[in-house]
Scaffold this motif. Structure first.
Motif, PDB file in Angstrom:
ATOM      1  N   ARG A 252       0.809  -1.207   0.000  1.00  0.00           N
ATOM      2  CA  ARG A 252       0.000   0.000   0.000  1.00  0.00           C
ATOM      3  C   ARG A 252       0.847   1.263   0.000  1.00  0.00           C
ATOM      4  O   ARG A 252       1.915   1.318   0.604  1.00  0.00           O
ATOM      5  CB  ARG A 252      -0.912   0.015   1.240  1.00  0.00           C
ATOM      6  CG  ARG A 252      -1.982  -1.073   1.259  1.00  0.00           C
ATOM      7  CD  ARG A 252      -2.944  -0.924   0.089  1.00  0.00           C
ATOM      8  NE  ARG A 252      -3.987  -1.908   0.111  1.00  0.00           N
ATOM      9  CZ  ARG A 252      -5.188  -1.733   0.671  1.00  0.00           C
ATOM     10  NH1 ARG A 252      -5.474  -0.600   1.268  1.00  0.00           N
ATOM     11  NH2 ARG A 252      -6.076  -2.687   0.631  1.00  0.00           N
ATOM     12  N   ASN A 253       0.327   2.287  -0.660  1.00  0.00           N
ATOM     13  CA  ASN A 253       0.831   3.653  -0.575  1.00  0.00           C
ATOM     14  C   ASN A 253      -0.302   4.542  -0.091  1.00  0.00           C
ATOM     15  O   ASN A 253      -1.484   4.201  -0.244  1.00  0.00           O
ATOM     16  CB  ASN A 253       1.327   4.149  -1.936  1.00  0.00           C
ATOM     17  CG  ASN A 253       2.551   3.389  -2.423  1.00  0.00           C
ATOM     18  OD1 ASN A 253       3.245   2.743  -1.643  1.00  0.00           O
ATOM     19  ND2 ASN A 253       2.820   3.466  -3.712  1.00  0.00           N
ATOM     20  N   PHE A 254       0.062   5.712   0.453  1.00  0.00           N
ATOM     21  CA  PHE A 254      -0.929   6.615   1.033  1.00  0.00           C
ATOM     22  C   PHE A 254      -0.634   8.036   0.566  1.00  0.00           C
ATOM     23  O   PHE A 254       0.478   8.531   0.754  1.00  0.00           O
ATOM     24  CB  PHE A 254      -0.884   6.553   2.564  1.00  0.00           C
ATOM     25  CG  PHE A 254      -1.014   5.164   3.118  1.00  0.00           C
ATOM     26  CD1 PHE A 254      -2.245   4.674   3.525  1.00  0.00           C
ATOM     27  CD2 PHE A 254       0.097   4.344   3.229  1.00  0.00           C
ATOM     28  CE1 PHE A 254      -2.364   3.388   4.029  1.00  0.00           C
ATOM     29  CE2 PHE A 254      -0.013   3.054   3.739  1.00  0.00           C
ATOM     30  CZ  PHE A 254      -1.247   2.578   4.132  1.00  0.00           C
ATOM     31  N   ARG A 255      -1.629   8.671  -0.029  1.00  0.00           N
ATOM     32  CA  ARG A 255      -1.441  10.048  -0.484  1.00  0.00           C
ATOM     33  C   ARG A 255      -2.639  10.893  -0.056  1.00  0.00           C
ATOM     34  O   ARG A 255      -3.784  10.544  -0.337  1.00  0.00           O
ATOM     35  CB  ARG A 255      -1.220  10.083  -2.003  1.00  0.00           C
ATOM     36  CG  ARG A 255       0.046   9.322  -2.387  1.00  0.00           C
ATOM     37  CD  ARG A 255       0.394   9.339  -3.849  1.00  0.00           C
ATOM     38  NE  ARG A 255       1.558   8.481  -4.090  1.00  0.00           N
ATOM     39  CZ  ARG A 255       2.090   8.237  -5.275  1.00  0.00           C
ATOM     40  NH1 ARG A 255       1.553   8.800  -6.363  1.00  0.00           N
ATOM     41  NH2 ARG A 255       3.143   7.454  -5.398  1.00  0.00           N
ATOM     42  N   ASN A 256      -2.331  11.974   0.615  1.00  0.00           N
ATOM     43  CA  ASN A 256      -3.359  12.807   1.241  1.00  0.00           C
ATOM     44  C   ASN A 256      -3.923  13.782   0.218  1.00  0.00           C
ATOM     45  O   ASN A 256      -3.711  14.995   0.283  1.00  0.00           O
ATOM     46  CB  ASN A 256      -2.745  13.556   2.434  1.00  0.00           C
ATOM     47  CG  ASN A 256      -3.803  14.039   3.398  1.00  0.00           C
ATOM     48  OD1 ASN A 256      -4.994  13.943   3.136  1.00  0.00           O
ATOM     49  ND2 ASN A 256      -3.374  14.571   4.519  1.00  0.00           N
ATOM     50  N   GLU A 257      -4.647  13.198  -0.735  1.00  0.00           N
ATOM     51  CA  GLU A 257      -5.137  13.968  -1.875  1.00  0.00           C
ATOM     52  C   GLU A 257      -6.620  13.715  -2.089  1.00  0.00           C
ATOM     53  O   GLU A 257      -7.259  13.008  -1.308  1.00  0.00           O
ATOM     54  CB  GLU A 257      -4.327  13.581  -3.124  1.00  0.00           C
ATOM     55  CG  GLU A 257      -2.824  13.829  -2.971  1.00  0.00           C
ATOM     56  CD  GLU A 257      -1.994  13.210  -4.076  1.00  0.00           C
ATOM     57  OE1 GLU A 257      -2.517  12.312  -4.778  1.00  0.00           O
ATOM     58  OE2 GLU A 257      -0.829  13.607  -4.237  1.00  0.00           O
ATOM     59  N   GLY A 258      -7.162  14.255  -3.153  1.00  0.00           N
ATOM     60  CA  GLY A 258      -8.585  14.116  -3.440  1.00  0.00           C
ATOM     61  C   GLY A 258      -8.959  12.710  -3.878  1.00  0.00           C
ATOM     62  O   GLY A 258      -8.105  11.868  -4.166  1.00  0.00           O
ATOM     63  N   PHE A 267      -3.913   3.063  -1.646  1.00  0.00           N
ATOM     64  CA  PHE A 267      -3.983   2.274  -2.869  1.00  0.00           C
ATOM     65  C   PHE A 267      -2.812   1.306  -2.935  1.00  0.00           C
ATOM     66  O   PHE A 267      -1.819   1.431  -2.211  1.00  0.00           O
ATOM     67  CB  PHE A 267      -4.003   3.185  -4.101  1.00  0.00           C
ATOM     68  CG  PHE A 267      -2.780   4.056  -4.259  1.00  0.00           C
ATOM     69  CD1 PHE A 267      -1.744   3.677  -5.096  1.00  0.00           C
ATOM     70  CD2 PHE A 267      -2.672   5.250  -3.558  1.00  0.00           C
ATOM     71  CE1 PHE A 267      -0.622   4.469  -5.239  1.00  0.00           C
ATOM     72  CE2 PHE A 267      -1.550   6.051  -3.693  1.00  0.00           C
ATOM     73  CZ  PHE A 267      -0.521   5.664  -4.537  1.00  0.00           C
ATOM     74  N   THR A 268      -2.919   0.329  -3.815  1.00  0.00           N
ATOM     75  CA  THR A 268      -1.920  -0.732  -3.927  1.00  0.00           C
ATOM     76  C   THR A 268      -1.108  -0.561  -5.202  1.00  0.00           C
ATOM     77  O   THR A 268      -1.651  -0.276  -6.262  1.00  0.00           O
ATOM     78  CB  THR A 268      -2.602  -2.119  -3.940  1.00  0.00           C
ATOM     79  OG1 THR A 268      -3.396  -2.258  -2.765  1.00  0.00           O
ATOM     80  CG2 THR A 268      -1.566  -3.232  -3.974  1.00  0.00           C
ATOM     81  N   ILE A 469      -1.952  -1.293  -9.011  1.00  0.00           N
ATOM     82  CA  ILE A 469      -2.712  -2.545  -9.022  1.00  0.00           C
ATOM     83  C   ILE A 469      -4.208  -2.282  -9.123  1.00  0.00           C
ATOM     84  O   ILE A 469      -4.936  -2.968  -9.854  1.00  0.00           O
ATOM     85  CB  ILE A 469      -2.401  -3.379  -7.762  1.00  0.00           C
ATOM     86  CG1 ILE A 469      -0.938  -3.835  -7.773  1.00  0.00           C
ATOM     87  CG2 ILE A 469      -3.342  -4.581  -7.658  1.00  0.00           C
ATOM     88  CD1 ILE A 469      -0.576  -4.802  -8.870  1.00  0.00           C
ATOM     89  N   ASP A 470      -4.704  -1.282  -8.414  1.00  0.00           N
ATOM     90  CA  ASP A 470      -6.142  -0.995  -8.438  1.00  0.00           C
ATOM     91  C   ASP A 470      -6.608  -0.628  -9.850  1.00  0.00           C
ATOM     92  O   ASP A 470      -7.628  -1.112 -10.327  1.00  0.00           O
ATOM     93  CB  ASP A 470      -6.475   0.139  -7.462  1.00  0.00           C
ATOM     94  CG  ASP A 470      -5.973  -0.147  -6.061  1.00  0.00           C
ATOM     95  OD1 ASP A 470      -6.303  -1.220  -5.530  1.00  0.00           O
ATOM     96  OD2 ASP A 470      -5.240   0.678  -5.502  1.00  0.00           O
ATOM     97  N   ARG A 471      -5.847   0.228 -10.512  1.00  0.00           N
ATOM     98  CA  ARG A 471      -6.219   0.618 -11.877  1.00  0.00           C
ATOM     99  C   ARG A 471      -6.061  -0.550 -12.849  1.00  0.00           C
ATOM    100  O   ARG A 471      -6.830  -0.681 -13.803  1.00  0.00           O
ATOM    101  CB  ARG A 471      -5.383   1.810 -12.333  1.00  0.00           C
ATOM    102  CG  ARG A 471      -5.719   3.091 -11.584  1.00  0.00           C
ATOM    103  CD  ARG A 471      -4.987   4.270 -12.150  1.00  0.00           C
ATOM    104  NE  ARG A 471      -5.237   5.483 -11.372  1.00  0.00           N
ATOM    105  CZ  ARG A 471      -4.683   6.662 -11.631  1.00  0.00           C
ATOM    106  NH1 ARG A 471      -3.846   6.773 -12.657  1.00  0.00           N
ATOM    107  NH2 ARG A 471      -4.947   7.708 -10.880  1.00  0.00           N
TER     108      ARG A 471
END
Length: 502
Positions: A252-258, A267-268, A469-471
């Motif tokens: 997982r990665n984490f981005r404080n965005e919209g 997201f992965t 991965i999600d996309r």
């Protein structure tokens, strides 16, 4: 939690009635010996038996699942139970179950989970079924399932109560099964290529590896702030410095965005790094990965996604500048002129900061005029170096990076480049990022002196890339919304969930 709901009250009362009869409505220690699909395959021969003999009483098998249908007929009943493999019909009769049949009739409902033991037989309508001889209660459902013919149609409720979505919608379960298969296939592909799977920290002292705003947390024992990682890149490249020549991580990665149809703050991704290779090698590798995915998943070379037919036999490559001209329709005499491009974007209602260099202006133009038109698999190459702070500059043109992004279906799927391994140049790039951050760019990267120190020991020429991965799952399952491929996506809080800072 248990509101004054007549249906819930009735179900709770039935659970109590079972207890009073000495039956635990939440039974345990009862094995599921066979799945529904295995039952239907293993006992197909019963359907070929002579008329009037379509049963095999020598067999005894125990199945289990959630009741999705009940039809009561006086002293007999038909039910359908569902497990992860499918649906199986079972016949119950007072003749075999005796008192348990009456208990069943009075206390069972759609949604309950049961175990059944019996033998295979074929009904008069020709359906292979289980003739039940024993019945066990495993979980009494207090909440009634949505009405059969209307199902679970509230999109917001489906995301908030994914467990209910999975119960009611087989196609949703199938999508997530396929997601698991995709991840497994990707992992196996890289392992077969000799890559080593590794794990790197999720909490970083310095956020880096991508231009994004991080989530901030606090480590009490160390008395210091930590950042949920926005990318594993700088740690993975440290491993290349250490001698691991081919590494990957799926995490997982984490981005404080919209948030929108293609963005979730959690997201992965898979990121992979390959020593003694360049970005062109990775473009070939990624094409091979897609070929393997389509083959393993038994998907056609032309896939439908979001009302587009995407041809995976037609990977294209075009430079960033040419894409702006040929696909974005921006006049060639404007694309490389900072002042004229600034004016052009403002005239086309693209919001801009007061002062932006050419590379960032081109990035704004690309997002507005090009990206959504990249339907068939397209590698965009020769990115502006100004928006590629970790990529190696091209030897012939230092204004562009040896970098690519792969776009499919109008979205970025992969980003990769030949890595910058010159520590002095990397230090200058970080300094420029720090200045941008001080000037108000919340997504600019931080100075990471330990990473510079690692590069000073020498990193071999390396190429690295990340694939969302999600996309990727969205694309291969034809799901245009990222929330439909993440089991528990981020959602706006309901009123009772809202918490304010103290």
């Amino acid at each position: 939690m248990f509101r004054d709901d007549i249906y819930k009250a009735q179900r709770m009362q039935k659970a109590q009635q079972l207890r009073e009869l000495g039956i635990n409505p939440y039974g345990n220690g009862i094995a599921k010996e066979m799945t529904s699909n295995t039952f239907l395959q293993q006992f197909q021969y019963v359907q070929t038996m002579a008329e009037g003999e379509k049963k095999d009483t020598t067999q005894s098998v125990q199945v289990a699942g959630r009741i999705k249908f009940i039809r009561l007929m006086g002293k007999a009943a038909f039910i359908k139970i569902e497990d992860m493999q499918g649906i199986l019909q079972a016949y119950l009769s007072k003749n075999e179950l005796d008192a348990m049949f009456e208990t069943f009739k009075k206390n069972i409902e759609v949604g309950d989970i049961v175990a059944l033991r019996g033998f295979p037989f074929v009904t008069k309508t020709g359906e292979l079924s289980l003739h039940t001889l024993e019945l066990y209660f495993l979980a009494k459902a207090i909440n009634p399932l949505p009405e059969k013919y209307h199902g679970l149609v509230d999109i917001e409720l489906r995301y908030r109560q994914r467990y209910l979505d999975l119960i009611m919608n087989k196609e949703v379960r199938d999508s997530f099964v396929m997601r698991s298969q995709i991840v497994s296939c990707v992992r196996h592909f890289f392992e077969e290529k000799g890559f080593l799977e590794v794990e790197t920290p999720m909490m970083h002292p310095i956020p880096g590896g991508a231009n994004a705003k991080p989530f901030v947390t606090y480590h009490n024992a160390l008395n210091i702030e930590r950042y949920l990682r926005i990318a594993p890149e700088l740690y993975l490249k440290r491993l290349v410095v250490g001698g691991f020549e081919a590494v990957f991580e799926i995490n997982r990665n984490f981005r404080n965005e919209g948030m929108d149809h293609s963005h979730n703050p959690e997201f992965t991704m898979i990121e992979f790094y390959w020593a003694y290779k360049d970005y062109k090698d990775l473009m070939v590798l990624i094409q091979e990965l897609f070929n393997i995915l389509l083959e393993v998943l038994k998907l056609p070379k032309v896939l439908n996604f979001n009302h587009h037919n995407i041809n995976f036999e037609n990977f294209q490559t075009i430079s960033y500048t040419n894409a702006l001209i040929e696909i974005g329709g921006i006049p060639s005499d404007i694309v490389l002129d900072e002042e004229r491009l600034y004016v052009y974007l403002l005239k086309n209602n693209i919001p801009l900061e007061t002062k932006m260099e050419l590379g960032k202006l081109q990035s704004e133009a690309f997002d507005a005029f090009v990206e959504h038109q990249l339907i068939n698999p397209t590698f965009i190459t020769e990115f502006p170096i100004a928006i590629s702070p970790l990529a190696r500059a091209n030897d012939e043109n230092p204004n562009i990076a040896d970098r690519f992004e792969l776009f499919i279906g109008g979205s970025e799927i992969a980003n990769g480049f030949s890595e910058l391994n010159d520590p002095l140049e990397q230090y200058k790039r970080f300094e420029a990022q720090v200045k941008a951050k001080e000037a108000g760019d919340e997504e600019a990267q931080y100075m990471d002196e330990d990473y510079i120190n690692a590069l000073c020991y020498g990193m071999p020429p390396t190429a690295g890339a990340g694939i969302g991965i999600d996309r990727l799952v969205m694309l291969l399952t034809n799901q245009p919304n990222i929330k439909d491929v993440i089991l528990f996506p981020a959602l706006k809080p309901q009123k009772k969930e809202i918490r304010t800072k103290e």
